[in-house]
Design an enzyme around this catalytic site. Structure first.
Site, mmCIF file in Angstrom:
data_model
loop_
_atom_site.group_PDB
_atom_site.id
_atom_site.type_symbol
_atom_site.label_atom_id
_atom_site.label_comp_id
_atom_site.label_asym_id
_atom_site.label_seq_id
_atom_site.Cartn_x
_atom_site.Cartn_y
_atom_site.Cartn_z
ATOM 1 N N PHE A 166 0.830 -1.205 0.000
ATOM 2 C CA PHE A 166 0.000 0.000 0.000
ATOM 3 C C PHE A 166 0.862 1.252 0.000
ATOM 4 O O PHE A 166 1.899 1.299 0.674
ATOM 5 C CB PHE A 166 -0.865 0.075 1.274
ATOM 6 C CG PHE A 166 -1.757 -1.098 1.520
ATOM 7 C CD1 PHE A 166 -3.059 -1.112 1.065
ATOM 8 C CD2 PHE A 166 -1.298 -2.189 2.242
ATOM 9 C CE1 PHE A 166 -3.900 -2.190 1.318
ATOM 10 C CE2 PHE A 166 -2.121 -3.277 2.512
ATOM 11 C CZ PHE A 166 -3.432 -3.272 2.049
ATOM 12 N N ASP A 167 0.415 2.267 -0.721
ATOM 13 C CA ASP A 167 0.896 3.615 -0.476
ATOM 14 C C ASP A 167 0.331 4.055 0.881
ATOM 15 O O ASP A 167 -0.597 3.437 1.410
ATOM 16 C CB ASP A 167 0.425 4.530 -1.607
ATOM 17 C CG ASP A 167 0.838 5.974 -1.412
ATOM 18 O OD1 ASP A 167 1.936 6.221 -0.863
ATOM 19 O OD2 ASP A 167 0.060 6.869 -1.787
ATOM 20 N N GLY A 168 0.856 5.143 1.414
ATOM 21 C CA GLY A 168 0.385 5.616 2.722
ATOM 22 C C GLY A 168 -0.700 6.655 2.625
ATOM 23 O O GLY A 168 -1.909 6.364 2.729
#
Length: 313
Positions: A166-168
């Site tokens: 995941f990106d944040g």
């Protein structure tokens, strides 16, 4: 309540479109270029031909393998399709040939799938249709627009792990910090994150999915700190903004197995090294790069695709 009991009572439910699960680009091109009648004829002609895996296939397959008891599954997958019910036969035949435990689905004859996502109590919706993905995301369910799978993706069906990255900001976390960077600049962003390092960020659109995935991770720990479910954060943040990521995940009880703070560098090589089976990011720039290497889904976000927000430097 234990993670096993929670997921037994409320399984992790993934809704996936037929085109996201299988490679139907040729058929879709016929639909776009020649119309619905030619598309129907092609599908019926190929009714007994097994479909090829699509961008969402491998992560779905690996998640379903984590179910020890099919009567009380921890993971359920619902097939959602704009096809007519008459054309569901090929999809379910392919599902059966691949040995996927997918028994449920909705076929809407061209109508939007969005209303059926809450009806099925879906935690994550994966599709190739931008309007459905946007509608589902706007209604508050985690959703991603899947790109075509990379040509060289390896479908190694012997490994037991499932690795999800995941990106944040604006995916797992809220976009609030991004907005500080956008409106006030990089130094203001770093100052804001230093001052709030130990204050957990607000939840982003994938928070609910991450919580259930973390339960699945806990259930599948097979030796100290090692699980069959491997969660990675791959973010454009770098030091000192990295601290808040760690403190937030700690406060939420959703530990990451890997965290990569890449700054302005490309995420694709990191995802390839991780062996991610799917990656979620809200910014088109990152997805354009990553999708050539690993299966990737763009999360609808608040940012202009032509002016990406990358709070690092």
């Amino acid at each position: 309540m234990k993670a096993e009991d929670e997921l037994t009572a409320s399984p992790l439910r993934i809704g996936i479109s037929t085109r996201a699960l299988f490679d139907l680009e040729e058929e879709h091109n016929v639909f776009e270029g020649q119309g619905v009648d030619a598309y129907i004829e092609l599908q019926r002609t190929r009714e007994n031909e097994r479909l090829k895996p699509g961008a969402g296939f491998q992560v779905v397959e690996r998640l379903l393998k984590l179910n020890n008891d099919s009567q009380t599954p921890y993971v359920e997958v619902i097939l959602l399709s704009r096809n007519a019910p008459d054309l569901s036969l090929r999809a379910f035949k392919s599902i059966d040939e691949f040995g996927l435990n997918i028994k449920l689905g909705s076929f809407t004859s061209g109508r939007s799938l969005a209303p059926f996502v809450p009806a099925w109590d879906i935690d994550l919706f994966l599709s190739n249709d931008p309007s459905d993905v946007r509608s589902v995301a706007n209604a508050g369910t985690a959703a991603a627009l899947l790109r075509e799978p990379p040509e060289n993706v390896s479908y190694d069906r012997n490994e037991e792990e499932v690795r999800i990255a995941f990106d944040g900001d604006a995916v797992v976390f809220s976009p609030e910090s991004d907005e500080v960077y956008k409106n006030q600049g990089l130094e203001a962003f770093f100052q804001h994150e230093r001052e709030n390092a130990q204050n957990p960020m607000s939840a982003g659109p994938f928070y609910g999915f991450l919580k259930k995935l973390s339960m699945l991770r806990e259930i599948n720990i097979y030796k100290p700190r090692v699980s069959k479910v491997r969660i990675g954060i791959v973010t454009a943040r770098n030091a000192p903004a990295h601290e808040r990521v760690i403190y937030t995940l700690r406060a939420w009880g959703t530990p990451a197995d890997e965290a990569h703070f890449v700054g302005p560098n490309a995420k694709g090589p990191i995802l390839e090294a991780m062996g991610a089976h799917i990656f979620f990011d809200d910014q088109k720039k990152h997805i354009d790069s990553a999708a050539t290497i690993v299966p990737s889904g763009q999360v609808p976000g608040p940012h202009d695709n032509e002016n990406p927000i990358i709070p690092a430097g």
